[in-house]
Design a protein around this motif. Structure first.
Motif, PDB file in Angstrom:
ATOM      1  N   MET A   1       0.842  -1.183   0.000  1.00  0.00           N
ATOM      2  CA  MET A   1       0.000   0.000   0.000  1.00  0.00           C
ATOM      3  C   MET A   1       0.884   1.242   0.000  1.00  0.00           C
ATOM      4  O   MET A   1       1.828   1.328   0.782  1.00  0.00           O
ATOM      5  N   GLU A   2       0.519   2.165  -0.827  1.00  0.00           N
ATOM      6  CA  GLU A   2       1.204   3.445  -0.873  1.00  0.00           C
ATOM      7  C   GLU A   2       0.292   4.495  -0.249  1.00  0.00           C
ATOM      8  O   GLU A   2      -0.864   4.642  -0.653  1.00  0.00           O
ATOM      9  N   ILE A   3       0.791   5.224   0.717  1.00  0.00           N
ATOM     10  CA  ILE A   3      -0.003   6.270   1.366  1.00  0.00           C
ATOM     11  C   ILE A   3       0.041   7.524   0.505  1.00  0.00           C
ATOM     12  O   ILE A   3       1.116   8.031   0.183  1.00  0.00           O
ATOM     13  N   TYR A   4      -1.142   8.000   0.117  1.00  0.00           N
ATOM     14  CA  TYR A   4      -1.259   9.222  -0.672  1.00  0.00           C
ATOM     15  C   TYR A   4      -1.518  10.421   0.238  1.00  0.00           C
ATOM     16  O   TYR A   4      -0.966  11.497   0.041  1.00  0.00           O
ATOM     17  N   LEU A   5      -2.357  10.226   1.254  1.00  0.00           N
ATOM     18  CA  LEU A   5      -2.722  11.290   2.177  1.00  0.00           C
ATOM     19  C   LEU A   5      -2.930  10.675   3.547  1.00  0.00           C
ATOM     20  O   LEU A   5      -3.532   9.604   3.656  1.00  0.00           O
ATOM     21  N   ASP A   6      -2.448  11.351   4.568  1.00  0.00           N
ATOM     22  CA  ASP A   6      -2.679  10.878   5.927  1.00  0.00           C
ATOM     23  C   ASP A   6      -2.762  12.096   6.850  1.00  0.00           C
ATOM     24  O   ASP A   6      -1.746  12.719   7.140  1.00  0.00           O
ATOM     25  N   THR A   7      -3.973  12.422   7.253  1.00  0.00           N
ATOM     26  CA  THR A   7      -4.206  13.538   8.167  1.00  0.00           C
ATOM     27  C   THR A   7      -4.866  12.997   9.428  1.00  0.00           C
ATOM     28  O   THR A   7      -5.120  11.794   9.532  1.00  0.00           O
ATOM     29  N   ASP A   8      -5.187  13.880  10.343  1.00  0.00           N
ATOM     30  CA  ASP A   8      -5.896  13.468  11.559  1.00  0.00           C
ATOM     31  C   ASP A   8      -7.311  12.992  11.238  1.00  0.00           C
ATOM     32  O   ASP A   8      -7.916  12.273  12.026  1.00  0.00           O
ATOM     33  N   VAL A   9      -7.831  13.390  10.076  1.00  0.00           N
ATOM     34  CA  VAL A   9      -9.226  13.123   9.721  1.00  0.00           C
ATOM     35  C   VAL A   9      -9.377  11.993   8.706  1.00  0.00           C
ATOM     36  O   VAL A   9     -10.294  11.192   8.803  1.00  0.00           O
ATOM     37  N   LYS A  10      -8.482  11.929   7.726  1.00  0.00           N
ATOM     38  CA  LYS A  10      -8.664  11.007   6.605  1.00  0.00           C
ATOM     39  C   LYS A  10      -7.336  10.428   6.135  1.00  0.00           C
ATOM     40  O   LYS A  10      -6.301  11.084   6.189  1.00  0.00           O
ATOM     41  N   ARG A  11      -7.420   9.199   5.661  1.00  0.00           N
ATOM     42  CA  ARG A  11      -6.256   8.518   5.076  1.00  0.00           C
ATOM     43  C   ARG A  11      -6.679   7.997   3.706  1.00  0.00           C
ATOM     44  O   ARG A  11      -7.750   7.409   3.559  1.00  0.00           O
ATOM     45  N   ILE A  12      -5.814   8.206   2.699  1.00  0.00           N
ATOM     46  CA  ILE A  12      -6.038   7.660   1.357  1.00  0.00           C
ATOM     47  C   ILE A  12      -4.815   6.830   1.002  1.00  0.00           C
ATOM     48  O   ILE A  12      -3.688   7.322   1.054  1.00  0.00           O
ATOM     49  N   GLU A  13      -5.064   5.573   0.638  1.00  0.00           N
ATOM     50  CA  GLU A  13      -3.999   4.657   0.254  1.00  0.00           C
ATOM     51  C   GLU A  13      -4.258   4.137  -1.155  1.00  0.00           C
ATOM     52  O   GLU A  13      -5.412   3.996  -1.565  1.00  0.00           O
ATOM     53  N   TYR A  14      -3.183   3.831  -1.845  1.00  0.00           N
ATOM     54  CA  TYR A  14      -3.277   3.216  -3.162  1.00  0.00           C
ATOM     55  C   TYR A  14      -2.819   1.773  -3.060  1.00  0.00           C
ATOM     56  O   TYR A  14      -1.718   1.488  -2.586  1.00  0.00           O
ATOM     57  N   ASN A  15      -3.679   0.859  -3.509  1.00  0.00           N
ATOM     58  CA  ASN A  15      -3.356  -0.564  -3.541  1.00  0.00           C
ATOM     59  C   ASN A  15      -2.978  -0.897  -4.983  1.00  0.00           C
ATOM     60  O   ASN A  15      -3.854  -1.052  -5.844  1.00  0.00           O
ATOM     61  N   ALA A  16      -1.668  -0.967  -5.255  1.00  0.00           N
ATOM     62  CA  ALA A  16      -1.173  -1.198  -6.609  1.00  0.00           C
ATOM     63  C   ALA A  16      -1.548  -2.582  -7.135  1.00  0.00           C
ATOM     64  O   ALA A  16      -1.806  -2.750  -8.324  1.00  0.00           O
ATOM     65  N   ALA A  17      -1.610  -3.569  -6.252  1.00  0.00           N
ATOM     66  CA  ALA A  17      -1.939  -4.927  -6.675  1.00  0.00           C
ATOM     67  C   ALA A  17      -3.319  -5.003  -7.319  1.00  0.00           C
ATOM     68  O   ALA A  17      -3.527  -5.751  -8.273  1.00  0.00           O
ATOM     69  N   HIS A  18      -4.256  -4.210  -6.814  1.00  0.00           N
ATOM     70  CA  HIS A  18      -5.626  -4.223  -7.344  1.00  0.00           C
ATOM     71  C   HIS A  18      -5.984  -2.946  -8.086  1.00  0.00           C
ATOM     72  O   HIS A  18      -7.097  -2.825  -8.608  1.00  0.00           O
ATOM     73  N   HIS A  19      -5.057  -1.975  -8.124  1.00  0.00           N
ATOM     74  CA  HIS A  19      -5.268  -0.690  -8.791  1.00  0.00           C
ATOM     75  C   HIS A  19      -6.547  -0.009  -8.278  1.00  0.00           C
ATOM     76  O   HIS A  19      -7.442   0.344  -9.033  1.00  0.00           O
ATOM     77  N   ILE A  20      -6.619   0.111  -6.938  1.00  0.00           N
ATOM     78  CA  ILE A  20      -7.760   0.752  -6.284  1.00  0.00           C
ATOM     79  C   ILE A  20      -7.258   1.736  -5.229  1.00  0.00           C
ATOM     80  O   ILE A  20      -6.122   1.642  -4.768  1.00  0.00           O
ATOM     81  N   LEU A  21      -8.127   2.659  -4.861  1.00  0.00           N
ATOM     82  CA  LEU A  21      -7.861   3.575  -3.755  1.00  0.00           C
ATOM     83  C   LEU A  21      -8.704   3.147  -2.568  1.00  0.00           C
ATOM     84  O   LEU A  21      -9.870   2.771  -2.729  1.00  0.00           O
ATOM     85  N   ILE A  22      -8.101   3.221  -1.391  1.00  0.00           N
ATOM     86  CA  ILE A  22      -8.818   2.899  -0.159  1.00  0.00           C
ATOM     87  C   ILE A  22      -8.738   4.131   0.737  1.00  0.00           C
ATOM     88  O   ILE A  22      -7.647   4.584   1.091  1.00  0.00           O
ATOM     89  N   ALA A  23      -9.892   4.683   1.055  1.00  0.00           N
ATOM     90  CA  ALA A  23      -9.956   5.882   1.893  1.00  0.00           C
ATOM     91  C   ALA A  23     -10.644   5.533   3.205  1.00  0.00           C
ATOM     92  O   ALA A  23     -11.627   4.793   3.224  1.00  0.00           O
ATOM     93  N   THR A  24     -10.120   6.097   4.272  1.00  0.00           N
ATOM     94  CA  THR A  24     -10.676   5.859   5.597  1.00  0.00           C
ATOM     95  C   THR A  24     -10.893   7.189   6.291  1.00  0.00           C
ATOM     96  O   THR A  24      -9.958   7.988   6.421  1.00  0.00           O
ATOM     97  N   TRP A  25     -12.131   7.430   6.704  1.00  0.00           N
ATOM     98  CA  TRP A  25     -12.410   8.588   7.558  1.00  0.00           C
ATOM     99  C   TRP A  25     -12.076   8.136   8.975  1.00  0.00           C
ATOM    100  O   TRP A  25     -12.671   7.193   9.483  1.00  0.00           O
ATOM    101  N   LYS A  26     -11.125   8.814   9.608  1.00  0.00           N
ATOM    102  CA  LYS A  26     -10.685   8.430  10.947  1.00  0.00           C
ATOM    103  C   LYS A  26     -11.615   8.949  12.034  1.00  0.00           C
ATOM    104  O   LYS A  26     -11.758   8.329  13.092  1.00  0.00           O
ATOM    105  N   VAL A  27     -12.205  10.110  11.788  1.00  0.00           N
ATOM    106  CA  VAL A  27     -13.135  10.748  12.723  1.00  0.00           C
ATOM    107  C   VAL A  27     -14.217  11.434  11.901  1.00  0.00           C
ATOM    108  O   VAL A  27     -14.080  11.590  10.690  1.00  0.00           O
ATOM    109  N   ALA A  28     -15.258  11.876  12.577  1.00  0.00           N
ATOM    110  CA  ALA A  28     -16.306  12.631  11.897  1.00  0.00           C
ATOM    111  C   ALA A  28     -15.744  13.988  11.477  1.00  0.00           C
ATOM    112  O   ALA A  28     -15.293  14.758  12.325  1.00  0.00           O
ATOM    113  N   PRO A  29     -15.743  14.281  10.180  1.00  0.00           N
ATOM    114  CA  PRO A  29     -15.165  15.542   9.719  1.00  0.00           C
ATOM    115  C   PRO A  29     -16.127  16.713   9.849  1.00  0.00           C
ATOM    116  O   PRO A  29     -17.345  16.537   9.837  1.00  0.00           O
ATOM    117  N   THR A  30     -15.555  17.919   9.946  1.00  0.00           N
ATOM    118  CA  THR A  30     -16.369  19.123   9.814  1.00  0.00           C
ATOM    119  C   THR A  30     -16.752  19.230   8.342  1.00  0.00           C
ATOM    120  O   THR A  30     -16.218  18.495   7.494  1.00  0.00           O
TER     121      THR A  30
END
Length: 147
Positions: A1-30
């Protein structure tokens, strides 16, 4: 997994094996954090040239009505323009977050295939299944999300 963005609120990763993006909301955003995070996803789709997403919204919480409308219209138009085609949501058992996600997707154009899952592994499995064009020209999934 390659990390594209990682903040206190959200993380975006790239899964090269499947050519997909995986995003995770870590907390409820404003509202501003939500919109900034969603725009970051468009930039990630452009960067990695993939429109297939897995969105883990188990910690996102409910969205304001105006953010639902914005995501379903303005954001969706921009996302489809850069290739957004398929999204699997990992949802919590929290009824309010589920209702918020369903409301947003009901407002969206049906250009993007989507499904809801309780586990990230199931969401990934579904989002990597190729879509085929039927003789009528519409997208047909090789497998259904509930199988």
């Amino acid at each position: 997994m390659e990390i594209y963005l990682d903040t206190d609120v959200k993380r975006i990763e790239y899964n090269a094996a499947h050519h997909i993006l995986i995003a995770t909301w870590k907390v409820a955003p404003t509202s501003a954090e939500f919109r900034n995070g969603m725009m970051a996803m468009i930039k990630a789709m452009e960067h990695f040239k993939t429109g297939r997403l897995v969105y883990d919204v188990t910690h996102k919480g409910a969205l304001l009505e105006e953010d639902q409308v914005w995501a379903a219209t303005e954001w969706r138009t921009q996302a489809v323009a850069v290739g957004h085609s398929k999204v699997a949501f990992v949802v919590p058992e929290d009824v309010f977050t589920n209702m918020s996600m369903e409301d947003m997707m009901e407002k969206a154009d049906k250009e993007v295939s989507f499904a809801y899952f309780g586990r990230k592994e199931d969401a990934i499995r579904w989002v990597i299944i190729p879509q085929q064009k039927s003789s009528m020209g519409s997208d047909v999934l090789e497998s259904r999300a509930d199988q």
